[in-house]
Design an enzyme around this catalytic site. Structure first.
Site, PDB file in Angstrom:
ATOM      1  N   HIS A 257      42.765  28.836  21.567  1.00 55.43           N
ATOM      2  CA  HIS A 257      42.776  29.852  22.620  1.00 55.43           C
ATOM      3  C   HIS A 257      44.045  29.854  23.457  1.00 55.43           C
ATOM      4  O   HIS A 257      44.024  30.330  24.595  1.00 55.43           O
ATOM      5  CB  HIS A 257      41.572  29.659  23.542  1.00 55.43           C
ATOM      6  CG  HIS A 257      41.424  28.248  24.058  1.00 55.43           C
ATOM      7  ND1 HIS A 257      42.293  27.696  24.978  1.00 55.43           N
ATOM      8  CD2 HIS A 257      40.519  27.288  23.758  1.00 55.43           C
ATOM      9  CE1 HIS A 257      41.916  26.458  25.235  1.00 55.43           C
ATOM     10  NE2 HIS A 257      40.848  26.173  24.510  1.00 55.43           N
ATOM     11  N   CYS A 262      41.194  25.533  28.766  1.00 51.75           N
ATOM     12  CA  CYS A 262      39.809  25.336  28.325  1.00 51.75           C
ATOM     13  C   CYS A 262      38.807  25.791  29.377  1.00 51.75           C
ATOM     14  O   CYS A 262      37.743  26.322  29.038  1.00 51.75           O
ATOM     15  CB  CYS A 262      39.576  23.865  27.982  1.00 51.75           C
ATOM     16  SG  CYS A 262      40.594  23.272  26.608  1.00 51.75           S
ATOM     17  N   CYS A 302      17.091  66.757  36.362  1.00 53.09           N
ATOM     18  CA  CYS A 302      17.044  67.010  37.799  1.00 53.09           C
ATOM     19  C   CYS A 302      16.721  65.747  38.574  1.00 53.09           C
ATOM     20  O   CYS A 302      16.625  64.665  38.013  1.00 53.09           O
ATOM     21  CB  CYS A 302      16.013  68.103  38.094  1.00 53.09           C
ATOM     22  SG  CYS A 302      14.319  67.586  37.726  1.00 53.09           S
TER      23      CYS A 302
END
Length: 587
Positions: A257, A262, A302
């Protein structure tokens, strides 16, 4: 992340000057980020840098070999048997240095804790001995004993060891069956008395123990993968690529990542799966029934609402009052005078404010999540295209263009780079979501470089996908295939360098943006100065990505260069076409 200013090599400093975020100080003291391609004379240093790896992938054979090497080392240094060395290493989580340290500090204490008697005790020298479990008299040759010398018959030993092995990994710390004895029962006793099936289980437990108890090794978290990874802790990036091609973070074992840390990944994954966003959606898009309080979503029609059975309460969507009190005098079916009057008096301020905040929060989260998920989807498709290319298309292209597959590796490299860049780009959206709103300079610069990265990646992806298809559909060798090779290889290199610098900048937290002159530093960082500026070495740099609005002005930032609209490579003003992709200069 610790600063690497003192250790960064000259190639990195030349390309991405001044600290981890790539912050170069101009003469007037303003921040100047330089996201540009490296010079050709730095290529050797760059290749050696990329080849450095702080981990190794271990197969089952490698694990067993590492295990055997550690046991041999401990056995040789301490002058003990391999079975005893194995027991010691298991007790100290397979750390050879820890075993040595503890042993030489207090050998007697270690022996007592692990269950290794100082002296090997033999069974009594008698023709028949009584088993300590079944109390049957058996010939001495059918008996067995651990290092403590307590005799038990072979049948009892097999039952005792088999039961322990089938109970689980605890068999690795097996002790003598005698209640008063704590001597270790090692692998030598298992090999002597256990069945082949039990021996196999014991070896698997031992192999797993070496990985799971050792702080330097971990199993690959990919489903079905049997590889392990040995990591040099404290040696830089935690990104690991397993032999199964799965990339993960060594620290948290989630998918790789970078550039986010982390803790951000943990928060993002939790947010994606948490009920909080469901509640935000309910609050932003529904109202509670005034009677039963169940949430109701109105998507058309409505203002007359009827709650679902068994409640069936009829009310006005705007003011939540009973519908029996409404009619033509209150505005009819599509308006509510009572609501408008009450809202002007501030009766609905709190509920409207909460609903508006929930809606804004939900819209912001949806913005980042959709783009995060879109890049994940694009990455999965790119992986599929790469696999298809490797399985059959590369061979087909080799036949059509009459070139060996070894000369087509530049296509594989381009697709591998696309897959990696999609992963990085995906996580930049999680980074952007948690970037504090009050840090305007950082957010402005981050959104700029993220946009540039995305546009640069799209150019590479289109070239590797659309333009490659032209040559796959051809019937004969194409004359301009070598031009395509030059263009794709150039785009791959440029995109790789840009994304590497983007990762470094984000990992540093963009700490230098606005550090010298507030928001003015950011405005200059995203100006033309950093797009065609100079690094500390004085060499011209070119950016990688280009937004549509800025591409036409980049060539004017420096009178001696022009930036290609296709790959944004900086070319000499005298060149009529791009030196990377041969795109013609528009004069």
């Amino acid at each position: 992340m610790d600063s690497e200013d003192d250790t960064r090599d000259s190639a990195d400093e030349d390309f991405y000057s001044g600290g981890e975020a790539g912050l170069a100080l101009s003469d007037d003291g303003d921040a100047d980020y330089d996201f540009a391609d490296r010079d050709s004379d730095d290529s050797d240093d760059l290749i050696s840098h990329r080849q450095q790896q702080n981990y190794s992938v271990l197969s089952e054979t490698d694990i067993k070999q590492h295990q055997a090497d550690d046991m041999n080392r401990v056995s040789t240094v301490l002058s003990i048997s391999k079975s005893e060395a194995c027991a010691l290493l298991r007790s100290y989580n397979w750390s050879v240095s820890k075993v040595h340290d503890e042993w030489f500090v207090d050998e007697a204490r270690v022996r007592t804790a692990v269950g290794l008697p100082e002296k090997q005790n033999e069974m009594p020298n008698e023709r028949e001995l009584t088993c300590g479990i079944c109390f049957e008299s058996c010939p001495r040759e059918s008996m067995g004993a651990a290092s403590c010398g307590h005799p038990f018959c072979g049948v009892c030993w097999r039952g005792y060891i088999s039961t322990a092995i089938n109970d689980g990994p605890g068999c690795l710390m097996l002790r003598c069956p005698d209640p008063s004895c704590s001597a270790a029962v090692g692998q030598d006793m298992v090999n002597l008395f256990a069945s082949d099936e039990d021996k196999g289980k014991y070896e698997r437990y031992l192999c797993r123990s070496y990985i799971e108890d050792n702080r330097k090794t971990k199993w690959c978290p990919a489903p079905g993968c049997e590889y392990a990874v040995e990591f040099v802790v404290g040696s830089g990036s935690y990104d690991v690529s397993c032999g199964c091609s799965y990339g993960f973070c060594w620290n948290c074992t989630e998918e790789a990542h970078r550039p986010v840390d982390c803790s951000t990944v943990s928060k993002w994954i939790l947010k994606n799966s948490a009920e909080s966003e469901n509640m935000n959606w309910i609050l932003a898009n529904s109202k509670p029934c005034p009677k039963c309080k169940r949430p109701i979503e109105k998507n058309q029609g409505c203002m007359h609402i009827t709650c679902t059975p068994p409640c069936k309460f009829e009310f006005c969507w705007l003011c939540l009052g009973p519908w029996s009190d409404h009619g033509e005098r209150t505005g009819g079916f599509y308006a509510c005078n009572r609501y408008e009057a009450a809202r002007q008096e501030g009766a609905f301020d709190d509920s409207e404010r909460r609903r508006e905040m929930a809606k804004n929060s939900l819209e912001r989260y949806t913005h980042y999540y959709e783009r995060w998920a879109a890049n994940q989807s694009s990455r999965q498709k790119a992986l599929g295209d790469l696999q298809s290319l490797q399985n059959d298309k590369l061979e087909k292209l080799s036949d059509i263009q009459s070139q060996p597959e070894s000369q087509l590796k530049f296509i594989i490299e381009a697709w591998l780079q696309i897959v990696e860049c999609r992963r990085v780009l995906k996580w930049t959206y999680a980074y952007g979501y948690y970037l504090p709103d009050h840090e305007h300079a950082k957010r402005q610069f981050f959104e700029y470089v993220q946009g540039e990265a995305e546009s640069g990646l799209e150019r590479l992806h289109q070239c590797a996908e659309k333009e490659l298809q032209i040559y796959l559909d051809a019937d004969c060798p194409s004359k301009d295939f070598n031009d395509f090779r030059t263009k794709l290889a150039g785009l791959t290199s440029v995109t790789r360098n840009y994304f590497e610098n983007l990762v470094r900048a984000l990992e540093s937290g963009l700490n230098d943006v606005g550090a010298h002159s507030g928001q003015g530093a950011c405005s200059k960082a995203v100006s033309s100065k950093n797009l065609g500026g100079k690094s500390k070495s004085g060499k011209n740099k070119a950016p990688v990505g280009a937004s549509k609005s800025g591409s036409s002005t980049r060539g004017m930032d420096d009178g001696n260069i022009w930036a290609c609209d296709q790959c944004t490579f900086a070319n000499p003003r005298s060149a009529r076409s791009c030196q990377v992709c041969d795109h013609q200069q528009h004069r």
